[in-house]
Design a protein around this motif. Structure first.
Motif, PDB file in Angstrom:
ATOM      1  N   THR A 114       0.816  -1.214   0.000  1.00 29.20           N
ATOM      2  CA  THR A 114       0.000   0.000   0.000  1.00 29.20           C
ATOM      3  C   THR A 114       0.846   1.259   0.000  1.00 29.20           C
ATOM      4  O   THR A 114       0.545   2.223  -0.712  1.00 29.20           O
ATOM      5  CB  THR A 114      -0.939  -0.011   1.225  1.00 29.20           C
ATOM      6  OG1 THR A 114      -1.646  -1.253   1.261  1.00 29.20           O
ATOM      7  CG2 THR A 114      -1.928   1.133   1.157  1.00 29.20           C
ATOM      8  N   MET A 115       1.916   1.280   0.787  1.00 30.14           N
ATOM      9  CA  MET A 115       2.684   2.508   0.942  1.00 30.14           C
ATOM     10  C   MET A 115       3.612   2.780  -0.242  1.00 30.14           C
ATOM     11  O   MET A 115       4.288   3.809  -0.246  1.00 30.14           O
ATOM     12  CB  MET A 115       3.502   2.460   2.231  1.00 30.14           C
ATOM     13  CG  MET A 115       2.656   2.460   3.496  1.00 30.14           C
ATOM     14  SD  MET A 115       1.355   3.723   3.528  1.00 30.14           S
ATOM     15  CE  MET A 115       2.284   5.220   3.346  1.00 30.14           C
ATOM     16  N   ILE A 116       3.648   1.896  -1.231  1.00 28.14           N
ATOM     17  CA  ILE A 116       4.330   2.254  -2.476  1.00 28.14           C
ATOM     18  C   ILE A 116       3.502   3.270  -3.242  1.00 28.14           C
ATOM     19  O   ILE A 116       4.041   4.143  -3.935  1.00 28.14           O
ATOM     20  CB  ILE A 116       4.583   0.991  -3.326  1.00 28.14           C
ATOM     21  CG1 ILE A 116       5.639   0.118  -2.652  1.00 28.14           C
ATOM     22  CG2 ILE A 116       5.024   1.356  -4.744  1.00 28.14           C
ATOM     23  CD1 ILE A 116       5.935  -1.160  -3.394  1.00 28.14           C
ATOM     24  N   PHE A 117       2.189   3.198  -3.074  1.00 28.90           N
ATOM     25  CA  PHE A 117       1.289   4.033  -3.864  1.00 28.90           C
ATOM     26  C   PHE A 117       0.645   5.156  -3.052  1.00 28.90           C
ATOM     27  O   PHE A 117       0.099   6.089  -3.632  1.00 28.90           O
ATOM     28  CB  PHE A 117       0.209   3.149  -4.494  1.00 28.90           C
ATOM     29  CG  PHE A 117       0.778   2.032  -5.311  1.00 28.90           C
ATOM     30  CD1 PHE A 117       1.193   2.246  -6.612  1.00 28.90           C
ATOM     31  CD2 PHE A 117       0.964   0.773  -4.763  1.00 28.90           C
ATOM     32  CE1 PHE A 117       1.747   1.229  -7.360  1.00 28.90           C
ATOM     33  CE2 PHE A 117       1.518  -0.262  -5.503  1.00 28.90           C
ATOM     34  CZ  PHE A 117       1.916  -0.028  -6.805  1.00 28.90           C
ATOM     35  N   TYR A 118       0.667   5.072  -1.741  1.00 29.20           N
ATOM     36  CA  TYR A 118       0.198   6.156  -0.885  1.00 29.20           C
ATOM     37  C   TYR A 118       1.382   7.044  -0.495  1.00 29.20           C
ATOM     38  O   TYR A 118       2.415   6.530  -0.065  1.00 29.20           O
ATOM     39  CB  TYR A 118      -0.453   5.613   0.389  1.00 29.20           C
ATOM     40  CG  TYR A 118      -1.950   5.424   0.308  1.00 29.20           C
ATOM     41  CD1 TYR A 118      -2.817   6.443   0.695  1.00 29.20           C
ATOM     42  CD2 TYR A 118      -2.495   4.240  -0.155  1.00 29.20           C
ATOM     43  CE1 TYR A 118      -4.183   6.273   0.628  1.00 29.20           C
ATOM     44  CE2 TYR A 118      -3.867   4.056  -0.232  1.00 29.20           C
ATOM     45  CZ  TYR A 118      -4.697   5.079   0.166  1.00 29.20           C
ATOM     46  OH  TYR A 118      -6.066   4.917   0.091  1.00 29.20           O
ATOM     47  N   PRO A 119       1.263   8.360  -0.606  1.00 22.36           N
ATOM     48  CA  PRO A 119       2.357   9.230  -0.153  1.00 22.36           C
ATOM     49  C   PRO A 119       2.613   9.040   1.341  1.00 22.36           C
ATOM     50  O   PRO A 119       1.674   8.919   2.130  1.00 22.36           O
ATOM     51  CB  PRO A 119       1.837  10.638  -0.464  1.00 22.36           C
ATOM     52  CG  PRO A 119       0.793  10.448  -1.515  1.00 22.36           C
ATOM     53  CD  PRO A 119       0.167   9.124  -1.225  1.00 22.36           C
ATOM     54  N   PRO A 120       3.873   9.009   1.754  1.00 26.26           N
ATOM     55  CA  PRO A 120       4.180   8.667   3.147  1.00 26.26           C
ATOM     56  C   PRO A 120       4.214   9.845   4.112  1.00 26.26           C
ATOM     57  O   PRO A 120       4.401   9.637   5.311  1.00 26.26           O
ATOM     58  CB  PRO A 120       5.575   8.053   3.023  1.00 26.26           C
ATOM     59  CG  PRO A 120       6.204   8.811   1.891  1.00 26.26           C
ATOM     60  CD  PRO A 120       5.085   9.119   0.929  1.00 26.26           C
ATOM     61  N   GLY A 121       4.065  11.076   3.611  1.00 29.63           N
ATOM     62  CA  GLY A 121       4.307  12.238   4.461  1.00 29.63           C
ATOM     63  C   GLY A 121       3.475  12.264   5.725  1.00 29.63           C
ATOM     64  O   GLY A 121       3.999  12.426   6.841  1.00 29.63           O
ATOM     65  N   LEU A 122       2.149  12.103   5.603  1.00 28.55           N
ATOM     66  CA  LEU A 122       1.276  12.169   6.767  1.00 28.55           C
ATOM     67  C   LEU A 122       1.581  11.054   7.751  1.00 28.55           C
ATOM     68  O   LEU A 122       1.520  11.251   8.976  1.00 28.55           O
ATOM     69  CB  LEU A 122      -0.183  12.105   6.309  1.00 28.55           C
ATOM     70  CG  LEU A 122      -1.246  12.167   7.416  1.00 28.55           C
ATOM     71  CD1 LEU A 122      -1.162  13.490   8.167  1.00 28.55           C
ATOM     72  CD2 LEU A 122      -2.641  11.970   6.834  1.00 28.55           C
ATOM     73  N   PHE A 123       1.941   9.885   7.252  1.00 32.43           N
ATOM     74  CA  PHE A 123       2.154   8.736   8.124  1.00 32.43           C
ATOM     75  C   PHE A 123       3.506   8.808   8.831  1.00 32.43           C
ATOM     76  O   PHE A 123       3.644   8.326   9.959  1.00 32.43           O
ATOM     77  CB  PHE A 123       2.011   7.456   7.305  1.00 32.43           C
ATOM     78  CG  PHE A 123       0.682   7.361   6.624  1.00 32.43           C
ATOM     79  CD1 PHE A 123      -0.454   7.018   7.340  1.00 32.43           C
ATOM     80  CD2 PHE A 123       0.543   7.669   5.284  1.00 32.43           C
ATOM     81  CE1 PHE A 123      -1.686   6.954   6.725  1.00 32.43           C
ATOM     82  CE2 PHE A 123      -0.683   7.600   4.651  1.00 32.43           C
ATOM     83  CZ  PHE A 123      -1.812   7.252   5.381  1.00 32.43           C
TER      84      PHE A 123
END
Length: 810
Positions: free
Chosen positions: A58-67
């Motif tokens: 999932t995190m390949i396609f979701y931007p990681p900034g918020l997380f």
């Protein structure tokens, strides 16, 4: 003003956690991301608990900034992901309002506060935060005002300034932050800015503006390449959400009534667009009438901002309306964004800016028609109140839940289906009782030593060479090595998509990791080099300025006597270098500590709730009586006129589904699994004791032995009878009033736009059976008739029915 506005926007959290639509999925992602960081993974890309433990990239396609921010904040808050997540949102809210104030402070003066107030009550922004749970898009929207302010300054700066001047650096940082927070928001923002940039270049005949904005965007993309490059290059390896569906076609604003699948939602979105748009249109008209938009001396800053935000507003309205359908059809990048109403996010800032500029013009104008200023101010006040009321209704839309109940549910949220599963994984049966490791071929035994997010360690004893299959989906990046460091072949198991590791004979300790591919490694180097280069460019002017100030100048005494007294701003320049930065950092720390303390006091820490705060308990005490125990220990009894057969409590709301029958308690027809007795259903409010009977056809008792409530408690699915469809309710409706039917499925085979439509149920003997929940808004069921049983999956949020299989009955 920005701090006060942020406190008001976050104040609903004092009632509890708003049950926003996507809250569960973002909390599950944030919690897994935090856990993976704690295991030593610098950039977690594989979330291992999703899909009942099969995981997903999932995190390949979701931007990681918020997380990343939420993980750091939760660590500072003692590991409480809920407090950390909302603390980050609170800080981003302050940043967003501060950006609006900075954007308007120079051209609008004190009326910049009006722009902040209008942004505060912008209905879509409130809906995004408290009702929809579109947290990454909301976070990117908080950075958007800073990007607009940088663009305004770039357009007005002299030609002699450098190509990476302070406004250009601010633009690059803003775009990079938006890219690392939410990609769809940023793509739409860059599309809006591109049209303005072409217009501005032609109007001013200055190519330097075009070069500076383009260079800043290029730097931002290079810095965020560690996310962008794999996300774009690996799309073919996964199943994209709603791939192949023209979702955008039914999500334009200002479509004819009834064009959306949910007319009530369509009406809500139209009001969220019309109110701020009406303010902007009237304000723009007043500016033009009073000739404030002309090129008078001293109006460069005002005109530059006005042109920018007015073009952003016009473009956003156009792209969100059906008039732009041809663009969405012709540009693949737009089509993948799926939802034209996302542009309401951009419209909130630009519309508020236009209204604030109009208020500044009207109030400063020396027009003889003084009543105009009061009429426009009154008009703004009325619409602001209407937007505030609409925003309050959005906040209350889904209700609230105590924080400790949400924290208890995060473990279940982490097992839900996730977006972007690897291709071929849909064939895998996702059962929670599957073993972590199974033998695919050969004679192999062993045990699992470690099972982490991106690392598995397994001891095996193989009598013969063979292969083991892990409870993990195969995806590019998984690798396996033995204790000698030799690489072992890994593939996808045929027919299931599981991670298959070939092992030789003998005793081995396998180390299986999810790591970087050549593309991901190259993307990381691009981001690292771009970030280092950009940091050097930013620091070099500061170092040069510092050295210049440290160089003593030789001035004679006579020359010193002739020097004019220094300007007050020069005293500020003589302060200790970095003092301003330190003050800002101290203020940031104070605000963060106050917010963290306040939220920590409001929300209990993660862990089992104490006896005094235990959730309500509902239990059957007799044939027709239920006892409800409150959190404070008090109890009361509810008596029904029928025999109570089963009670199913809602995991979030103070509700319970109570199933009753007309049969006496000692009837043999009530012994499960004999599905003979008929049953009715009531929804019981466990706080007030009131209950509401759902008007359904009587159905056999055996049909009720399933989980009526969705995993996140938002929906209730009621089977009307074995020979009819389902009725679907929203649980929040029963919290504040009696429930109303949301989706009536009495014609279960109505056309829902599914790819594989089942045959119409013309035979009254068709029997339906609930199978189970596959997600927070997706359930499966079967329909059998005439010797054949068909399996179906129904998505409540999309109102979409899909046939998944069929078999002949014995």
């Amino acid at each position: 003003m920005p701090l006060m506005a942020a406190i008001l926007l976050m104040a609903p959290l004092l009632q509890g956690i708003p049950l926003s639509h996507d809250l569960h999925i973002h909390l599950a992602m944030a919690d897994q991301f935090r856990a993976s960081l704690a295991e030593g993974n610098v950039y977690p890309r594989w979330l291992a608990d999703f899909n009942e433990g099969f995981g997903a990239p999932t995190m390949i396609f979701y931007p990681p900034g918020l997380f990343y921010c939420a993980g750091l904040a939760s660590w500072l808050c003692g590991g409480n992901i809920l407090v950390g997540f909302y603390l980050v949102l609170a800080l981003l809210t302050i940043i967003g309002f501060a950006g609006v104030y900075r954007l308007l402070s120079e051209p609008a003066g004190p009326w910049a506060a009006a722009g902040v107030a209008l942004t505060l009550v912008a209905p879509f922004r409130v809906f995004e935060l408290h009702a929809a749970g579109l947290f990454p898009a909301y976070a990117a929207g908080c950075v958007f005002p800073w990007a607009l302010d940088s663009l305004r300054r770039i357009a007005s700066q002299p030609r002699s300034d450098g190509w990476l001047s302070r406004p250009v650096r601010g633009w690059a940082i803003s775009v990079a932050a938006m890219l690392l927070l939410n990609l769809p928001f940023t793509v739409l923002a860059l599309a809006l800015v591109s049209v303005w940039l072409v217009f501005e270049t032609g109007r001013s005949r200055r190519l330097d503006t075009l070069i500076r904005v383009t260079a800043g965007a290029a730097v931002a993309m290079s810095i965020s390449a560690v996310y962008l490059m794999p996300a774009l290059a690996e799309r073919h390896l996964v199943t994209l959400p709603q791939a192949g569906q023209n979702v955008y076609a039914g999500n334009f604003i200002f479509m004819t009534p009834g064009a959306w699948e949910d007319p009530a939602l369509q009406h809500l979105f139209q009001r969220m667009a019309l109110f701020p748009l009406a303010l902007a249109v009237v304000g723009m008209g007043l500016i033009l009438v009073m000739n404030r938009g002309s090129s008078k001396s001293g109006q460069g800053v005002f005109n530059g901002l006005l042109q920018l935000v007015s073009m952003i507003t016009v473009e956003a309205v156009f792209l969100a309306s059906p008039a732009s359908r041809w663009l969405w059809e012709g540009i693949p990048a737009l089509a993948t964004l799926q939802l034209p109403w996302r542009l309401l996010d951009h419209l909130a800032v630009s519309g508020s800016a236009i209204t604030a500029l109009a208020l500044a013009v009207v109030w400063r104008s020396k027009n003889r028609f003084g009543w105009v200023r009061y009429a426009f101010a009154g008009f703004c006040l009325v619409l602001t109140l209407l937007m505030g009321m609409l925003s309050l209704s959005c906040i209350q839309m889904n209700g609230f839940a105590p924080p400790h109940l949400i924290l208890k549910q995060i473990v279940a949220f982490r097992r839900l289906p996730a977006d972007y599963p690897p291709r071929g994984s849909e064939l895998t049966p996702q059962r929670a009782d599957d073993a972590l490791v199974t033998v695919a071929r050969g004679q192999i035994s062993g045990k699992v030593i470690a099972w982490e997010s991106e690392r598995r360690r397994i001891d095996i004893q193989a009598a013969t060479s063979g292969a083991i299959a892990l409870r993990t989906w195969y995806y590019s990046g998984w690798s396996a090595r033995n204790e000698q460091g030799l690489t072992l072949p890994v593939t996808a198991e045929s027919g299931t998509g599981k991670l298959l590791v070939a092992v030789p004979a003998g005793r081995h300790t396998l180390e299986i990791r999810f790591g970087a591919t050549p593309l991901r490694l190259a993307a990381a180097w691009v981001s690292l080099l771009a970030a280092l280069g950009f940091a050097i460019v930013c620091i070099h002017p500061l170092v040069a300025h510092y050295r210049k100030k440290q160089t003593p100048s030789r001035i004679s005494a006579s020359d010193q006597s002739e020097l004019p007294p220094p300007h007050p701003s020069e005293y500020r320049d003589r302060m200790e270098p970095g003092a301003g930065v330190m003050k800002v950092w101290m203020l940031f720390q104070i605000v963060a500590l106050i917010l963290a303390g306040g939220l920590s006091l409001t929300w209990p820490p993660a862990g089992p709730p104490a006896e005094a705060t235990a959730p309500l308990d509902v239990r059957k005490m007799g044939a027709s009586e239920l006892q409800i125990r409150h959190a404070d220990g008090t109890t009361f009894t509810v008596r029904f006129m029928e025999t109570v057969m089963a009670v199913i409590a809602n995991p979030i709301y103070p509700l319970a589904a109570v199933f009753t029958t007309d049969e006496p308690p000692d009837s043999l027809l009530l012994v499960p699994p004999q599905p003979v007795a008929t049953s009715s259903v009531y929804i019981l409010h466990t706080v007030t004791g009131e209950f509401d009977r759902i008007p359904t056809d009587e159905t056999m008792l055996g049909s009720w032995f399933f989980q009526v409530w969705s995993p996140d408690g938002r929906y209730a699915v009621i089977l009307t009878s074995q020979w009819d469809g389902f009725k679907i309710f929203r649980a929040a409706d029963w919290v504040h009033s009696s429930g109303h039917l949301w989706i009536d499925w009495r014609k279960p085979w109505r056309d829902m736009g599914a790819y594989d439509r089942p045959l119409r149920a013309g035979d009254p003997s068709r029997i339906h059976r609930f199978i189970g929940w596959e997600g927070p808004a997706v359930f499966s069921f079967s329909g059998s008739c005439c010797g054949t049983e068909f399996s179906y999956r129904y998505d409540i949020a999309q109102d979409r029915l899909t046939r998944t299989g069929q078999r002949e009955l014995p």
